[in-house]
Design a protein around this motif. Structure first.
Motif, PDB file in Angstrom:
ATOM      1  N   LEU A 176       2.193  -9.619   4.469  1.00  0.00           N
ATOM      2  CA  LEU A 176       3.446  -8.962   4.107  1.00  0.00           C
ATOM      3  C   LEU A 176       3.139  -7.522   3.721  1.00  0.00           C
ATOM      4  O   LEU A 176       2.191  -7.259   2.970  1.00  0.00           O
ATOM      5  CB  LEU A 176       4.138  -9.667   2.933  1.00  0.00           C
ATOM      6  CG  LEU A 176       5.005 -10.889   3.261  1.00  0.00           C
ATOM      7  CD1 LEU A 176       4.127 -12.071   3.682  1.00  0.00           C
ATOM      8  CD2 LEU A 176       5.843 -11.289   2.048  1.00  0.00           C
ATOM      9  N   LEU A 177       3.924  -6.596   4.241  1.00  0.00           N
ATOM     10  CA  LEU A 177       3.745  -5.167   3.962  1.00  0.00           C
ATOM     11  C   LEU A 177       4.979  -4.658   3.250  1.00  0.00           C
ATOM     12  O   LEU A 177       6.083  -4.684   3.801  1.00  0.00           O
ATOM     13  CB  LEU A 177       3.524  -4.414   5.272  1.00  0.00           C
ATOM     14  CG  LEU A 177       3.210  -2.918   5.184  1.00  0.00           C
ATOM     15  CD1 LEU A 177       1.908  -2.683   4.432  1.00  0.00           C
ATOM     16  CD2 LEU A 177       3.135  -2.319   6.597  1.00  0.00           C
ATOM     17  N   SER A 178       4.830  -4.196   2.005  1.00  0.00           N
ATOM     18  CA  SER A 178       5.981  -3.803   1.199  1.00  0.00           C
ATOM     19  C   SER A 178       6.641  -2.553   1.758  1.00  0.00           C
ATOM     20  O   SER A 178       6.026  -1.750   2.469  1.00  0.00           O
ATOM     21  CB  SER A 178       5.572  -3.577  -0.257  1.00  0.00           C
ATOM     22  OG  SER A 178       4.807  -2.395  -0.402  1.00  0.00           O
ATOM     23  N   LYS A 179       7.917  -2.364   1.406  1.00  0.00           N
ATOM     24  CA  LYS A 179       8.704  -1.272   1.978  1.00  0.00           C
ATOM     25  C   LYS A 179       8.758  -0.045   1.084  1.00  0.00           C
ATOM     26  O   LYS A 179       8.435   1.062   1.500  1.00  0.00           O
ATOM     27  CB  LYS A 179      10.125  -1.754   2.272  1.00  0.00           C
ATOM     28  CG  LYS A 179      11.036  -0.664   2.850  1.00  0.00           C
ATOM     29  CD  LYS A 179      12.437  -1.183   3.115  1.00  0.00           C
ATOM     30  CE  LYS A 179      13.313  -0.079   3.706  1.00  0.00           C
ATOM     31  NZ  LYS A 179      14.697  -0.527   3.964  1.00  0.00           N
ATOM     32  N   ARG A 180       9.212  -0.196  -0.139  1.00  0.00           N
ATOM     33  CA  ARG A 180       9.572   0.973  -0.964  1.00  0.00           C
ATOM     34  C   ARG A 180       8.418   1.548  -1.781  1.00  0.00           C
ATOM     35  O   ARG A 180       8.562   2.603  -2.389  1.00  0.00           O
ATOM     36  CB  ARG A 180      10.745   0.609  -1.882  1.00  0.00           C
ATOM     37  CG  ARG A 180      11.982   0.212  -1.094  1.00  0.00           C
ATOM     38  CD  ARG A 180      13.140  -0.209  -1.982  1.00  0.00           C
ATOM     39  NE  ARG A 180      14.197  -0.842  -1.201  1.00  0.00           N
ATOM     40  CZ  ARG A 180      15.173  -0.197  -0.581  1.00  0.00           C
ATOM     41  NH1 ARG A 180      15.247   1.114  -0.672  1.00  0.00           N
ATOM     42  NH2 ARG A 180      16.083  -0.847   0.125  1.00  0.00           N
ATOM     43  N   ASP A 181       7.287   0.863  -1.793  1.00  0.00           N
ATOM     44  CA  ASP A 181       6.133   1.402  -2.515  1.00  0.00           C
ATOM     45  C   ASP A 181       5.561   2.598  -1.757  1.00  0.00           C
ATOM     46  O   ASP A 181       5.561   2.630  -0.529  1.00  0.00           O
ATOM     47  CB  ASP A 181       5.050   0.334  -2.652  1.00  0.00           C
ATOM     48  CG  ASP A 181       5.473  -0.820  -3.529  1.00  0.00           C
ATOM     49  OD1 ASP A 181       5.842  -0.575  -4.691  1.00  0.00           O
ATOM     50  OD2 ASP A 181       5.447  -1.967  -3.054  1.00  0.00           O
ATOM     51  N   LYS A 182       5.085   3.568  -2.479  1.00  0.00           N
ATOM     52  CA  LYS A 182       4.447   4.747  -1.898  1.00  0.00           C
ATOM     53  C   LYS A 182       3.061   4.907  -2.525  1.00  0.00           C
ATOM     54  O   LYS A 182       2.949   5.351  -3.669  1.00  0.00           O
ATOM     55  CB  LYS A 182       5.310   5.994  -2.153  1.00  0.00           C
ATOM     56  CG  LYS A 182       6.695   5.920  -1.515  1.00  0.00           C
ATOM     57  CD  LYS A 182       7.502   7.168  -1.808  1.00  0.00           C
ATOM     58  CE  LYS A 182       8.892   7.090  -1.206  1.00  0.00           C
ATOM     59  NZ  LYS A 182       9.692   8.310  -1.485  1.00  0.00           N
ATOM     60  N   PRO A 183       2.021   4.521  -1.779  1.00  0.00           N
ATOM     61  CA  PRO A 183       1.992   3.998  -0.415  1.00  0.00           C
ATOM     62  C   PRO A 183       2.368   2.518  -0.355  1.00  0.00           C
ATOM     63  O   PRO A 183       2.410   1.831  -1.382  1.00  0.00           O
ATOM     64  CB  PRO A 183       0.542   4.205   0.007  1.00  0.00           C
ATOM     65  CG  PRO A 183      -0.223   4.079  -1.270  1.00  0.00           C
ATOM     66  CD  PRO A 183       0.657   4.699  -2.327  1.00  0.00           C
ATOM     67  N   ALA A 184       2.638   2.049   0.865  1.00  0.00           N
ATOM     68  CA  ALA A 184       2.970   0.644   1.077  1.00  0.00           C
ATOM     69  C   ALA A 184       1.810  -0.253   0.642  1.00  0.00           C
ATOM     70  O   ALA A 184       0.641   0.156   0.696  1.00  0.00           O
ATOM     71  CB  ALA A 184       3.293   0.411   2.553  1.00  0.00           C
ATOM     72  N   ARG A 185       2.154  -1.475   0.216  1.00  0.00           N
ATOM     73  CA  ARG A 185       1.153  -2.405  -0.302  1.00  0.00           C
ATOM     74  C   ARG A 185       1.085  -3.636   0.611  1.00  0.00           C
ATOM     75  O   ARG A 185       2.105  -4.165   1.036  1.00  0.00           O
ATOM     76  CB  ARG A 185       1.493  -2.817  -1.734  1.00  0.00           C
ATOM     77  CG  ARG A 185       1.507  -1.625  -2.692  1.00  0.00           C
ATOM     78  CD  ARG A 185       2.100  -1.966  -4.047  1.00  0.00           C
ATOM     79  NE  ARG A 185       1.258  -2.839  -4.847  1.00  0.00           N
ATOM     80  CZ  ARG A 185       0.238  -2.425  -5.593  1.00  0.00           C
ATOM     81  NH1 ARG A 185      -0.066  -1.126  -5.631  1.00  0.00           N
ATOM     82  NH2 ARG A 185      -0.477  -3.269  -6.302  1.00  0.00           N
ATOM     83  N   LEU A 186      -0.148  -4.066   0.900  1.00  0.00           N
ATOM     84  CA  LEU A 186      -0.378  -5.189   1.800  1.00  0.00           C
ATOM     85  C   LEU A 186      -0.761  -6.431   1.011  1.00  0.00           C
ATOM     86  O   LEU A 186      -1.649  -6.387   0.157  1.00  0.00           O
ATOM     87  CB  LEU A 186      -1.490  -4.840   2.795  1.00  0.00           C
ATOM     88  CG  LEU A 186      -1.761  -5.854   3.905  1.00  0.00           C
ATOM     89  CD1 LEU A 186      -0.569  -5.927   4.866  1.00  0.00           C
ATOM     90  CD2 LEU A 186      -3.041  -5.488   4.660  1.00  0.00           C
ATOM     91  N   TYR A 187      -0.075  -7.550   1.330  1.00  0.00           N
ATOM     92  CA  TYR A 187      -0.305  -8.830   0.658  1.00  0.00           C
ATOM     93  C   TYR A 187      -0.580  -9.908   1.700  1.00  0.00           C
ATOM     94  O   TYR A 187      -0.226  -9.755   2.878  1.00  0.00           O
ATOM     95  CB  TYR A 187       0.914  -9.232  -0.176  1.00  0.00           C
ATOM     96  CG  TYR A 187       1.268  -8.255  -1.266  1.00  0.00           C
ATOM     97  CD1 TYR A 187       0.799  -8.428  -2.566  1.00  0.00           C
ATOM     98  CD2 TYR A 187       2.072  -7.150  -1.006  1.00  0.00           C
ATOM     99  CE1 TYR A 187       1.128  -7.537  -3.574  1.00  0.00           C
ATOM    100  CE2 TYR A 187       2.403  -6.255  -2.008  1.00  0.00           C
ATOM    101  CZ  TYR A 187       1.925  -6.445  -3.292  1.00  0.00           C
ATOM    102  OH  TYR A 187       2.249  -5.559  -4.285  1.00  0.00           O
ATOM    103  N   ALA A 188      -1.173 -11.029   1.247  1.00  0.00           N
ATOM    104  CA  ALA A 188      -1.508 -12.106   2.180  1.00  0.00           C
ATOM    105  C   ALA A 188      -1.398 -13.463   1.518  1.00  0.00           C
ATOM    106  O   ALA A 188      -1.580 -13.606   0.300  1.00  0.00           O
ATOM    107  CB  ALA A 188      -2.926 -11.911   2.718  1.00  0.00           C
ATOM    108  N   VAL A 189      -1.103 -14.467   2.340  1.00  0.00           N
ATOM    109  CA  VAL A 189      -1.228 -15.862   1.947  1.00  0.00           C
ATOM    110  C   VAL A 189      -1.921 -16.564   3.112  1.00  0.00           C
ATOM    111  O   VAL A 189      -1.552 -16.365   4.272  1.00  0.00           O
ATOM    112  CB  VAL A 189       0.135 -16.514   1.620  1.00  0.00           C
ATOM    113  CG1 VAL A 189       1.109 -16.418   2.789  1.00  0.00           C
ATOM    114  CG2 VAL A 189      -0.038 -17.960   1.175  1.00  0.00           C
ATOM    115  N   ASP A 190      -2.967 -17.346   2.832  1.00  0.00           N
ATOM    116  CA  ASP A 190      -3.680 -18.001   3.921  1.00  0.00           C
ATOM    117  C   ASP A 190      -2.803 -19.088   4.527  1.00  0.00           C
ATOM    118  O   ASP A 190      -1.946 -19.683   3.859  1.00  0.00           O
ATOM    119  CB  ASP A 190      -5.013 -18.555   3.445  1.00  0.00           C
ATOM    120  CG  ASP A 190      -4.862 -19.722   2.477  1.00  0.00           C
ATOM    121  OD1 ASP A 190      -4.782 -20.874   2.938  1.00  0.00           O
ATOM    122  OD2 ASP A 190      -4.793 -19.467   1.262  1.00  0.00           O
TER     123      ASP A 190
END
Length: 316
Positions: A176-190
């Protein structure tokens, strides 16, 4: 690197254009790319196309959804033709923002991301898993699609607005790649957790600072929407795991992966940027099932569909 494509009629353009260094503004090399407007979304029920995923069962078909309303997945081809729809039961469409596909023992499941959160207030977001639909009578999609599994997700650092989700076949995880964060933040679930647990916490992987910020020229063109044009609104990873694409209102970004790279490293590297396609609010992006083309459409009506193909010149 940036490529500028301007609005026009339904044409196929093979363009050799400069690749721009974001730090210096120099244009050291050229990159051919083709863009074709393949059609328009025909279904009147697709009011706000927010996510798109290629079918693995039937080449050339795509699944698409609205960002709110009924829990319905619509089927189209690359021309935007109405191929029918299926309703996921039971499911709710609070803010569906993206869709992907994951492998399971007996085939593939669609994963719909109810992950939008404009005000960053949701305690959790939801993923809905359903078997990829197949056509029935008159070669159309119809009826109910039984929910196979659902997963509630929380962020380790508080609620986030997110419109971008993709399956990573190399790491076997959903990103998942966040939208409004500057810079965008990348998250994961296995994937194993995603398919077996009812609740899980996403893992924060890192920030993505490679999406070009707005310029003074952008501010003149976009006006009050300028702050939104560099925020990710769609995300997909090719089925062969070699590349990823991120869409914003202004640009399409393409990232190439070496065999030993993880996606955080890739997304933190230098992408190819295509300024376009020329639509008002691009939010849905998908690779074709054969990984050879990228398709984009917009949340606003009327909704054109654009197909991008990059030559093999710059592929390693």
């Amino acid at each position: 690197m940036r490529i500028k494509i301007t609005p026009g009629l339904l044409v196929l353009a093979i363009i050799v254009l400069p690749a721009c260094n974001r730090q210096t503004g120099q244009e050291p090399d050229l990159l051919p790319v083709s863009m074709e407007r393949t059609g328009w979304l025909a279904s009147d029920e697709i009011m706000e196309a927010s996510g798109m995923q290629a079918s693995y069962a039937r080449a050339g078909d795509f699944f698409i959804h609205n960002d709110e309303g009924e829990p319905i997945v619509y089927a189209i081809d690359e021309s935007g033709a109405d191929l029918g729809s299926v309703t996921i039961v039971p499911a709710k469409n609070r803010d569906w923002e993206d869709i992907t596909s994951v492998p399971v023992a007996n085939g593939r499941w669609l994963v719909v991301g109810d992950i939008g959160d404009n005000q960053a207030r949701r305690k959790s977001v939801k993923l809905y898993f359903a078997e990829e639909p197949v056509t029935g009578e008159h070669d159309r999609y119809s009826g109910r699609l039984d929910l196979k599994h659902s997963l509630s997700l929380t962020y380790p650092d508080g609620p986030r607005d997110c419109e971008s989700m993709a399956y990573d076949p190399a790491g076997n995880q959903i990103l998942l790649l966040s939208k409004r964060d500057k810079p965008a933040r990348l998250y994961a679930v296995d994937l194993e957790t995603a398919l077996t647990e009812a609740n899980a916490e996403l893992k924060f992987l890192g920030t993505i600072a490679t999406l070009r910020p707005p310029t003074s020229k952008d501010r003149f063109h976009w006006g009050g929407r300028t702050d939104y044009i560099s925020q990710p609104t769609g995300f997909d990873i090719s089925a062969d795991g070699t590349e990823a694409a991120v869409i914003t209102y202004r640009s399409l970004y393409r990232f190439r992966r070496e065999s030993d790279e993880d996606w955080l490293s890739v997304l933190q590297g230098k992408p190819i940027e295509v300024v376009g396609p020329p639509a008002v609010q691009n939010e849905a992006i998908a690779y074709s099932a054969d990984s050879k083309a990228i398709f984009v459409t917009t949340e606003k009506k009327p909704a054109p569909i654009y197909r991008f193909k990059f030559t093999d010149v710059e592929k390693k």
